[in-house]
Design an enzyme around this catalytic site. Structure first.
Site, PDB file in Angstrom:
ATOM      1  NE  ARG A 263      -2.644  -5.964   6.856  1.00  0.00           N
ATOM      2  CZ  ARG A 263      -3.755  -6.555   6.418  1.00  0.00           C
ATOM      3  NH1 ARG A 263      -4.274  -7.572   7.089  1.00  0.00           N
ATOM      4  NH2 ARG A 263      -4.356  -6.129   5.321  1.00  0.00           N
TER       5      ARG A 263
ATOM      6  CE  LYS B  66      -4.044  -2.209   2.127  1.00  0.00           C
ATOM      7  NZ  LYS B  66      -5.042  -2.133   3.237  1.00  0.00           N
TER       8      LYS B  66
ATOM      9  CB  THR C 171      -7.557  -6.349   9.406  1.00  0.00           C
ATOM     10  OG1 THR C 171      -7.955  -7.495   8.649  1.00  0.00           O
ATOM     11  CG2 THR C 171      -7.908  -5.081   8.641  1.00  0.00           C
TER      12      THR C 171
ATOM     13  CG  PHE D 198     -13.760   1.529   6.804  1.00  0.00           C
ATOM     14  CD1 PHE D 198     -13.159   0.914   5.710  1.00  0.00           C
ATOM     15  CD2 PHE D 198     -14.569   0.756   7.623  1.00  0.00           C
ATOM     16  CE1 PHE D 198     -13.358  -0.436   5.450  1.00  0.00           C
ATOM     17  CE2 PHE D 198     -14.775  -0.590   7.379  1.00  0.00           C
ATOM     18  CZ  PHE D 198     -14.172  -1.188   6.278  1.00  0.00           C
TER      19      PHE D 198
ATOM     20  NE  ARG E 216      -6.411 -12.505   4.615  1.00  0.00           N
ATOM     21  CZ  ARG E 216      -7.193 -11.416   4.585  1.00  0.00           C
ATOM     22  NH1 ARG E 216      -7.125 -10.564   3.543  1.00  0.00           N
ATOM     23  NH2 ARG E 216      -7.997 -11.135   5.563  1.00  0.00           N
TER      24      ARG E 216
ATOM     25  CD  GLU F  29      -8.789  -9.159  -4.035  1.00  0.00           C
ATOM     26  OE1 GLU F  29      -7.596  -9.458  -3.771  1.00  0.00           O
ATOM     27  OE2 GLU F  29      -9.671  -9.038  -3.166  1.00  0.00           O
TER      28      GLU F  29
HETATM   29  P1  IDP Z   1      -8.112  -7.170   5.076  1.00  0.00           P
HETATM   30  O1  IDP Z   1      -7.295  -6.118   4.357  1.00  0.00           O
HETATM   31  O2  IDP Z   1      -7.329  -7.767   6.225  1.00  0.00           O
HETATM   32  O3  IDP Z   1      -8.708  -8.202   4.167  1.00  0.00           O
HETATM   33  P2  IDP Z   1     -10.762  -5.972   5.246  1.00  0.00           P
HETATM   34  O4  IDP Z   1     -11.731  -6.179   6.361  1.00  0.00           O
HETATM   35  O5  IDP Z   1     -11.060  -6.608   3.920  1.00  0.00           O
HETATM   36  O6  IDP Z   1      -9.314  -6.396   5.788  1.00  0.00           O
HETATM   37  O7  IDP Z   1     -10.644  -4.394   5.046  1.00  0.00           O
HETATM   38  C1  IDP Z   1      -9.984  -3.862   3.920  1.00  0.00           C
HETATM   39  C2  IDP Z   1      -9.129  -2.699   4.362  1.00  0.00           C
HETATM   40  O8  IDP Z   1      -9.976  -1.648   4.828  1.00  0.00           O
HETATM   41  C3  IDP Z   1      -8.205  -3.002   5.535  1.00  0.00           C
HETATM   42  O9  IDP Z   1      -6.986  -3.543   5.121  1.00  0.00           O
HETATM   43  C4  IDP Z   1      -8.032  -1.656   6.193  1.00  0.00           C
HETATM   44  O10 IDP Z   1      -7.006  -0.897   5.533  1.00  0.00           O
HETATM   45  C5  IDP Z   1      -9.363  -0.980   5.922  1.00  0.00           C
HETATM   46  N1  IDP Z   1     -10.263  -1.096   7.059  1.00  0.00           N
HETATM   47  C6  IDP Z   1     -10.937  -2.188   7.469  1.00  0.00           C
HETATM   48  N2  IDP Z   1     -11.700  -1.930   8.532  1.00  0.00           N
HETATM   49  C7  IDP Z   1     -11.514  -0.612   8.806  1.00  0.00           C
HETATM   50  C8  IDP Z   1     -12.043   0.271   9.811  1.00  0.00           C
HETATM   51  O11 IDP Z   1     -12.856  -0.095  10.670  1.00  0.00           O
HETATM   52  N3  IDP Z   1     -11.609   1.568   9.756  1.00  0.00           N
HETATM   53  C9  IDP Z   1     -10.709   1.996   8.812  1.00  0.00           C
HETATM   54  N4  IDP Z   1     -10.205   1.209   7.860  1.00  0.00           N
HETATM   55  C10 IDP Z   1     -10.595  -0.078   7.858  1.00  0.00           C
HETATM   56 MG    MG Z   2     -10.203  -8.063   2.712  1.00  0.00          MG
END
Ligand code: IDP
Ligand code: MG
Length: 133
Positions: A103, A10, A92, A58, A86, A127
């Site tokens: 992370r 990112k 996350t 978000f 993963r 994707e």
């Molecule tokens: P992942 O990247 O681990 O698959 P996802 O739930 O798919 O997680 O969320 C995608 C991206 O959105 C996350 O990597 C994070 O950058 C962002 N994100 C997820 N939940 C939140 C939140 O509650 N607040 C702000 N950003 C979030």
């Molecule tokens: Mg995801």
């Protein structure tokens, strides 16, 4: 089973000079880099990739952030590449991610969480098509 997955370093990680260290960890576990490209994420790619989050609080910030600067787009293959990536990435939220994960070691916040990786083989197919055509 050999799988392909989509991984994205990112904007914050690219800006902080972390590309080499992150790619090194992918190589260290024996995964193969099939494609690697430094480029911007278009608004269309961001919307398609994060469609599951549309409507969440978000979402707008997430799209703005992922399109804010160059990313590294990767196609990665190997045995169980989707779950292996993963696991390598960690949880996350970097605050919950274990030390030793990407992370956990480099992430600063939930939005600036360094790396994206497909969450299933089906997501990976979708994707990879979004980002590599
Ligand atoms: P992942 O990247 O681990 O698959 P996802 O739930 O798919 O997680 O969320 C995608 C991206 O959105 C996350 O990597 C994070 O950058 C962002 N994100 C997820 N939940 C939140 C939140 O509650 N607040 C702000 N950003 C979030
Ligand atoms: Mg995801």
């Amino acid at each position: 089973m050999i799988q392909n997955t989509y991984v994205m370093i990112k904007p914050d990680a690219v800006a902080r000079g972390l590309i080499g260290r992150i790619v090194g960890r992918v190589e260290a576990v024996g995964l193969t880099i099939e494609r690697m490209e430094l480029s911007m994420v278009t608004a269309e790619q961001a919307a398609a990739n994060y469609a599951e989050h549309e409507g969440k609080g978000f979402y707008a910030g997430l799209v703005e952030y992922i399109t804010s600067g160059p990313v590294v787009k990767l196609q990665i293959s190997g045995e169980e590449a989707v779950p292996v990536m993963r696991k390598l990435m960690g949880a996350t939220n970097p605050k919950d991610a274990a030390p030793g994960t990407i992370r956990g070691d480099f992430g600063l916040s939930l939005d600036a969480n360094i790396i994206h990786g497909s969450d299933s083989p089906e997501s990976a197919v979708r994707e990879l098509a979004i980002f590599f055509g």
